[in-house]
Design a protein around this motif. Structure first.
Motif, PDB file in Angstrom:
ATOM      1  N   THR A 176      -0.020   3.930   8.801  1.00  0.00           N
ATOM      2  CA  THR A 176       0.821   2.514   8.870  1.00  0.00           C
ATOM      3  C   THR A 176       2.014   2.388   8.546  1.00  0.00           C
ATOM      4  O   THR A 176       2.980   2.350   9.165  1.00  0.00           O
ATOM      5  CB  THR A 176      -0.258   1.259   8.663  1.00  0.00           C
ATOM      6  OG1 THR A 176      -1.499   1.462   8.928  1.00  0.00           O
ATOM      7  CG2 THR A 176       0.477   0.302   8.640  1.00  0.00           C
ATOM      8  N   TRP A 177       2.174   2.649   7.121  1.00  0.00           N
ATOM      9  CA  TRP A 177       3.411   2.334   6.428  1.00  0.00           C
ATOM     10  C   TRP A 177       4.513   3.787   6.281  1.00  0.00           C
ATOM     11  O   TRP A 177       5.651   3.567   6.202  1.00  0.00           O
ATOM     12  CB  TRP A 177       2.895   1.737   5.012  1.00  0.00           C
ATOM     13  CG  TRP A 177       2.654   0.479   5.453  1.00  0.00           C
ATOM     14  CD1 TRP A 177       1.355   0.113   5.044  1.00  0.00           C
ATOM     15  CD2 TRP A 177       3.097  -0.727   5.660  1.00  0.00           C
ATOM     16  NE1 TRP A 177       1.057  -1.224   5.278  1.00  0.00           N
ATOM     17  CE2 TRP A 177       2.310  -1.799   5.833  1.00  0.00           C
ATOM     18  CE3 TRP A 177       4.724  -0.995   6.115  1.00  0.00           C
ATOM     19  CZ2 TRP A 177       2.559  -3.027   6.071  1.00  0.00           C
ATOM     20  CZ3 TRP A 177       4.693  -2.294   6.301  1.00  0.00           C
ATOM     21  CH2 TRP A 177       3.766  -3.453   6.379  1.00  0.00           C
ATOM     22  N   PHE A 178       3.649   4.829   6.116  1.00  0.00           N
ATOM     23  CA  PHE A 178       4.687   6.342   5.788  1.00  0.00           C
ATOM     24  C   PHE A 178       4.851   6.479   7.174  1.00  0.00           C
ATOM     25  O   PHE A 178       4.643   7.843   7.754  1.00  0.00           O
ATOM     26  CB  PHE A 178       3.939   7.172   5.187  1.00  0.00           C
ATOM     27  CG  PHE A 178       3.431   6.893   3.612  1.00  0.00           C
ATOM     28  CD1 PHE A 178       4.174   5.716   3.137  1.00  0.00           C
ATOM     29  CD2 PHE A 178       2.635   7.520   3.074  1.00  0.00           C
ATOM     30  CE1 PHE A 178       4.082   4.980   1.829  1.00  0.00           C
ATOM     31  CE2 PHE A 178       2.233   6.989   1.716  1.00  0.00           C
ATOM     32  CZ  PHE A 178       2.864   5.854   1.173  1.00  0.00           C
ATOM     33  N   HIS A 179       5.674   5.788   7.829  1.00  0.00           N
ATOM     34  CA  HIS A 179       5.872   5.932   9.460  1.00  0.00           C
ATOM     35  C   HIS A 179       7.409   5.568   9.801  1.00  0.00           C
ATOM     36  O   HIS A 179       7.536   4.249  10.288  1.00  0.00           O
ATOM     37  CB  HIS A 179       5.045   4.892  10.120  1.00  0.00           C
ATOM     38  CG  HIS A 179       4.828   5.535  11.702  1.00  0.00           C
ATOM     39  ND1 HIS A 179       5.894   5.258  12.559  1.00  0.00           N
ATOM     40  CD2 HIS A 179       3.669   5.964  12.540  1.00  0.00           C
ATOM     41  CE1 HIS A 179       5.589   5.799  13.773  1.00  0.00           C
ATOM     42  NE2 HIS A 179       4.059   6.055  13.771  1.00  0.00           N
ATOM     43  N   PRO A 180       8.281   6.575   9.788  1.00  0.00           N
ATOM     44  CA  PRO A 180       9.765   6.343  10.026  1.00  0.00           C
ATOM     45  C   PRO A 180       9.800   5.667  11.646  1.00  0.00           C
ATOM     46  O   PRO A 180       9.249   6.080  12.479  1.00  0.00           O
ATOM     47  CB  PRO A 180      10.366   7.380   9.976  1.00  0.00           C
ATOM     48  CG  PRO A 180       9.709   8.363   8.810  1.00  0.00           C
ATOM     49  CD  PRO A 180       8.133   7.960   9.109  1.00  0.00           C
ATOM     50  N   GLY A 181      10.414   4.668  11.688  1.00  0.00           N
ATOM     51  CA  GLY A 181      10.594   3.864  12.814  1.00  0.00           C
ATOM     52  C   GLY A 181       9.693   3.000  13.174  1.00  0.00           C
ATOM     53  O   GLY A 181       9.789   2.066  14.177  1.00  0.00           O
ATOM     54  N   ARG A 182       8.678   2.614  12.465  1.00  0.00           N
ATOM     55  CA  ARG A 182       7.807   1.560  12.401  1.00  0.00           C
ATOM     56  C   ARG A 182       8.506   0.210  12.279  1.00  0.00           C
ATOM     57  O   ARG A 182       9.135   0.006  11.538  1.00  0.00           O
ATOM     58  CB  ARG A 182       6.690   1.488  11.448  1.00  0.00           C
ATOM     59  CG  ARG A 182       5.694   0.467  11.305  1.00  0.00           C
ATOM     60  CD  ARG A 182       4.890   0.388  12.359  1.00  0.00           C
ATOM     61  NE  ARG A 182       3.941   1.447  12.128  1.00  0.00           N
ATOM     62  CZ  ARG A 182       2.986   2.154  12.862  1.00  0.00           C
ATOM     63  NH1 ARG A 182       2.870   1.854  14.265  1.00  0.00           N
ATOM     64  NH2 ARG A 182       2.150   3.093  12.599  1.00  0.00           N
ATOM     65  N   PHE A 183       8.351  -0.680  13.132  1.00  0.00           N
ATOM     66  CA  PHE A 183       8.940  -1.939  13.209  1.00  0.00           C
ATOM     67  C   PHE A 183       8.130  -3.069  12.101  1.00  0.00           C
ATOM     68  O   PHE A 183       6.927  -2.990  11.927  1.00  0.00           O
ATOM     69  CB  PHE A 183       8.922  -2.728  14.608  1.00  0.00           C
ATOM     70  CG  PHE A 183       9.445  -4.200  14.272  1.00  0.00           C
ATOM     71  CD1 PHE A 183      10.926  -4.283  14.623  1.00  0.00           C
ATOM     72  CD2 PHE A 183       8.783  -5.304  14.051  1.00  0.00           C
ATOM     73  CE1 PHE A 183      11.392  -5.659  14.671  1.00  0.00           C
ATOM     74  CE2 PHE A 183       9.358  -6.682  14.231  1.00  0.00           C
ATOM     75  CZ  PHE A 183      10.526  -6.526  14.298  1.00  0.00           C
ATOM     76  N   VAL A 184       8.944  -3.629  11.175  1.00  0.00           N
ATOM     77  CA  VAL A 184       8.311  -4.287  10.101  1.00  0.00           C
ATOM     78  C   VAL A 184       8.829  -5.754  10.128  1.00  0.00           C
ATOM     79  O   VAL A 184      10.223  -5.733  10.170  1.00  0.00           O
ATOM     80  CB  VAL A 184       8.381  -3.730   8.802  1.00  0.00           C
ATOM     81  CG1 VAL A 184       7.891  -4.346   7.728  1.00  0.00           C
ATOM     82  CG2 VAL A 184       7.613  -2.385   8.851  1.00  0.00           C
ATOM     83  N   LYS A 185       8.145  -6.744   9.945  1.00  0.00           N
ATOM     84  CA  LYS A 185       8.642  -7.984   9.667  1.00  0.00           C
ATOM     85  C   LYS A 185       8.142  -8.307   8.025  1.00  0.00           C
ATOM     86  O   LYS A 185       7.169  -8.245   7.756  1.00  0.00           O
ATOM     87  CB  LYS A 185       8.106  -9.111  10.458  1.00  0.00           C
ATOM     88  CG  LYS A 185       8.412 -10.592  10.235  1.00  0.00           C
ATOM     89  CD  LYS A 185       7.668 -11.483  11.211  1.00  0.00           C
ATOM     90  CE  LYS A 185       8.367 -13.040  10.927  1.00  0.00           C
ATOM     91  NZ  LYS A 185       7.333 -13.868  11.790  1.00  0.00           N
ATOM     92  N   LEU A 186       9.278  -8.785   7.279  1.00  0.00           N
ATOM     93  CA  LEU A 186       8.889  -9.513   5.990  1.00  0.00           C
ATOM     94  C   LEU A 186       9.150 -10.821   5.860  1.00  0.00           C
ATOM     95  O   LEU A 186      10.444 -11.245   6.141  1.00  0.00           O
ATOM     96  CB  LEU A 186      10.055  -8.504   5.033  1.00  0.00           C
ATOM     97  CG  LEU A 186       9.857  -8.357   3.599  1.00  0.00           C
ATOM     98  CD1 LEU A 186      10.438  -7.200   3.105  1.00  0.00           C
ATOM     99  CD2 LEU A 186      10.571  -9.515   2.977  1.00  0.00           C
TER     100      LEU A 186
END
Length: 821
Positions: A176-186
């Motif tokens: 899930t998280w070690f994924h360059p290009g992943r869209f994230v909302k913080l």
């Protein structure tokens, strides 16, 4: 509202003032709740798509970090999933059929697919017994920085978290998280009790509606969402939201076997500026050759050479004539047919299509190269309604044979004024036929053909609303003597181009003065006549609309070809617009400096604006910009909200040298001394100030004389590109740039226009809050008088930090500017 010089939100000012009074001046329940109950929580959400409005949340065990998850299941000691409970966990891995005997390992869902040899299947492994007594992954710190892109500051975030049980959780975290290009909302959230101003004298504790996107814009951006509810959420001062893409990650093992991980995020507005300008697929050889043929030939350089501007993407246009010739032959001529990209070919094709439609509409005959054209542009379909900054222009630049007297030879005396004339012959040819498009139309074409056509099925690509650049949102300073140094590439076209002596003229030479808003065959004026690159507003102020600046298609093709020759990474939207901005900056003598920045009210969007324009164009003057006095120290009427404060002066080498000269009493030019005048006003030496202002007037007169000479010379010799000759483009650029730095004979008025940045910065930290934006102007009563009488501090970055104890702080960095209010 102004991007770089604006008021702090009035409701936010009220909240900060109440926070400053809390505890010392005010000990009400609300103030005490704020002081004791402001523990922040953070939630990081991973998405499968390219945005939080329409994408699906990652359906994994750790698709959400933080938030409410830390109060359930493995984060509690007891219960069936408590971290003290020993549990048996299923494990699987992907394997491949090799012999066909693996059928006994198949699950029911795999049996229905009738797998064959070589097919992949999910193989059950021995169960994993978790006896670690460790909790699940948790966030340890968050840093988010929102910066002024015009100063090289990006929107970015750093997420740090711990994985106590690496053996059990690492695979799920990695997927899930070690994924360059992943869209994230913080999301960073304070409790509602952290807002003291709520329900205080009718204040609902929200930012003003003018500080966030309006309802109509939100409906377009987030279809299917409750726009009113969304607007209220954006306006909440106790919640800050950041959206971006994971650009890098790293992790390391701790001595106790856990994992310390860090994610780096880049804001979405920064990411899609790096989208490639290459269009997919459609450049047949004949289309490419036709587009290449549009590149104009310069008689002065030979039949096989291409007109290359002095500024051709090179610093300050300082290029020897020989270098220009080599540049043309090596970089353009030899690659024109093979390297003209699909973007330029598509733009050129659409231009010619609209030009042909214009000719038919007005009953014009003959080839397009013989017809003057000034009409609206659109990427496809119908024109964009009442849009007033999307036009195309074509025609001959000038006709020197019919308008100019015999060529005079100029001589200059030591004071740079015209001394004598010698009559000679003027043999320049009639100006070449050129094609132009406004900057607003060019950016709309980029939006339509590149940004909005990205494949929504590709999760690594964004599909944003596009780059914002219109004459309703973007403005530039007006200068009465402004003209283009390179009109063959960058053109400032007034509403009436035939009006002699205006912005489009070099002495007696007017560019495109025969271009008019023609009537069609039914004798009605085209739907929206050309409004002109500048306008006088109802309050008698004049402004330039950068989106109405014309750019030569030949130059666009040259830029695209130069960038495209390098590699895919260099031919991006940001690099392309940067090259266009460089040309406009050179053409305007530095008066206009366009840069891509994030919209301060919606940081997920990019806006292409003039960073040299600081004023507001509010006609009703209902909300003048007034610097907000940040509460600090006990003597402030609202107490203090500041936890720490820093003030720093870092002079560049040139300024250090100037400082030495000033202190030694030697002669210094007035354009060098100008940035220090605000401090001289407070030196309590009116005699010295009066002397400096008189010297400035003398310098201004010299500058105006040089500019007049340069315009005269360039009007007489429009093809002269000699770098050293006073009739060359370089001399016009130098004279114009000097004028832009000193546009009036009053140094005080000049600083109101140019608003230089002083090499002083201020930084302070307060309790976490949403609403401060880059460009908001502040003042600090704790500073010495000379730093606050005639100056303000403009925010250039805001950094939000949340520690592992739930303490949310907001750090603000500012630069000093003159007070232009």
């Amino acid at each position: 509202m102004n991007i770089f010089y604006d008021n702090v939100d009035k409701n936010l000012q009220t909240e900060l003032n109440l926070r400053g009074k809390a505890g010392f001046h005010d000990r009400t329940n609300k103030s005490m709740n704020f002081m004791l109950g402001k523990i922040a929580n953070v939630q990081c959400t991973a998405y499968e798509g390219t945005g939080s409005a329409s994408a699906q949340i990652i359906p994994a065990e750790f698709g959400i970090l933080g938030g409410a998850t830390t109060r359930t299941d493995r984060y509690l000691p007891s219960g069936p999933d408590g971290f003290l409970t020993t549990r048996q966990l299923e494990r699987t891995e992907v394997d491949f059929f090799k012999t066909g005997k693996e059928t006994k390992y198949l699950r029911a869902v795999d049996e229905e697919k009738n797998p064959q040899l070589g097919d992949a299947y999910l193989n059950d492994l021995d169960p994993y017994i978790d006896t670690s007594k460790r909790i699940g992954p948790y966030l340890t710190s968050i840093d988010v920085t929102i910066g002024d892109h015009s100063m090289g500051l990006l929107n970015k975030a750093t997420i740090s978290f711990m994985v106590p049980n690496a053996e059990r959780d690492l695979d799920a975290i990695e997927n899930t998280w070690f994924h360059p290009g992943r869209f994230v909302k913080l999301d960073i959230v304070h409790p509602d009790s952290a807002i003291i101003s709520k329900d205080e004298k009718g204040n609902n504790g929200l930012l003003l509606q003018t500080t966030v996107p309006n309802i109509e814009k939100l409906i377009k951006l987030y279809p299917g969402y409750d726009a009113k509810k969304l607007q209220s959420e954006i306006r909440r001062m106790n919640i800050f939201t950041f959206e971006g893409l994971i650009t890098s990650f790293d992790f390391s093992y701790t001595p106790d076997g856990g994992i310390d991980a860090t994610l780096q995020l880049t804001g979405t507005s920064n990411v899609y500026a790096d989208i490639s300008m290459y269009l997919p697929g459609s450049s047949e050889e004949k289309e490419v050759k036709a587009a290449a043929a549009k590149i104009n030939k310069d008689p002065a350089l030979g039949e096989n050479n291409v007109v290359i501007p002095i500024a051709a993407g090179l610093p300050d246009g300082k290029v020897p004539v020989l270098a220009i010739t080599n540049y043309i032959s090596n970089a353009v001529t030899t690659t024109a047919v093979n390297s003209i990209n699909a973007f330029y070919a598509a733009l050129s094709t659409q231009f010619d299509k609209l030009a042909e439609e214009y000719k038919i509409k007005h009953g014009l005959t003959g080839p397009a190269a013989e017809s003057d054209i000034l009409t609206k542009f659109h990427s496809s379909g119908k024109p964009y309604g009442t849009v007033t900054d999307q036009y195309i222009l074509a025609g001959r630049m000038y006709d020197v044979t019919s308008k100019l007297p015999p060529k005079p030879t100029l001589k200059f005396n030591k004071t740079n004024t015209i001394s004598t004339y010698k009559t000679g012959l003027f043999n320049n040819p009639i100006g070449t036929y050129e094609r132009y498009i406004t900057l607003g139309a060019l950016i709309q074409f980029i939006n339509d053909q590149i940004i909005l056509k990205l494949d929504p099925a590709n999760p690594t690509e964004l599909k944003p609303i596009g780059i914002i650049h219109t004459d309703t949102q973007c403005y530039s300073n007006y200068y009465s003597e402004l003209t283009s140094c390179i009109p063959q590439n960058i053109l400032f076209l007034p509403k009436n181009p035939a009006e002699s002596g205006g912005m489009n003229w070099h002495n007696n030479l007017g560019y495109y003065d025969n271009i008019v808003n023609k009537k069609n065959q039914n004798e009605t004026v085209d739907e929206t006549p050309w409004p002109g690159v500048y306008e006088t507003l109802s309050n008698n102020k004049q402004i330039i609309y950068p989106s109405r600046i014309f750019i030569n298609l030949t130059r666009i093709g040259e830029i695209a070809s130069i960038l495209g020759q390098k590699n895919l990474k260099t031919f991006t939207i940001s690099s392309f617009l940067s090259a266009i901005s460089n040309d406009i900056g050179y053409a305007s003598g530095g008066a206009i400096s366009l840069k891509l920045v994030s919209d301060k009210n919606d940081i997920s969007k990019l806006i292409f604006v003039d960073t040299a324009y600081l004023k507001s164009i509010n006609l009703d003057k209902s909300d003048p910009v007034k610097a907000y006095s940040v509460p600090m120290f006990a003597n402030h009427e609202f107490g203090s909200v500041v936890q720490d404060f820093k003030f720093n002066a870092t002079l560049p080498e040139s300024a250090k040298n100037l400082s030495y000269v000033l202190n030694s009493g030697d002669k210094v030019t007035n354009d060098q001394i100008a940035p220090y005048m605000n401090f001289m006003y407070n030196s309590k030496n009116p005699e010295a100030i009066n002397i400096a202002m008189k010297q400035y007037k003398v310098r201004h007169k010299e500058i105006m004389t040089n500019l007049m000479i340069a315009k005269l010379a360039n009007g007489d010799w429009p093809y002269n590109r000699n770098m050293k000759d006073r009739s060359g483009v370089a001399f016009l650029y130098k004279s114009l740039s000097d004028y832009i730095k000193n546009p009036t004979d009053d140094i005080r008025k000049t600083q109101q226009i140019t608003a230089p940045i002083f090499p002083f910065t201020a930084e302070f930290t307060i309790d976490g809050i949403n609403g401060l934006r880059y460009g908001d102007v502040l003042t600090f009563d704790a500073l010495p008088t000379k730093y606050r009488v005639n100056t303000v501090f403009s925010i250039i970055s805001v950094t939000h930090n949340v520690s592992n104890t739930g303490q949310w702080t907001t750090a603000v960095k500012c630069i000093m500017r003159p007070n232009i209010s």
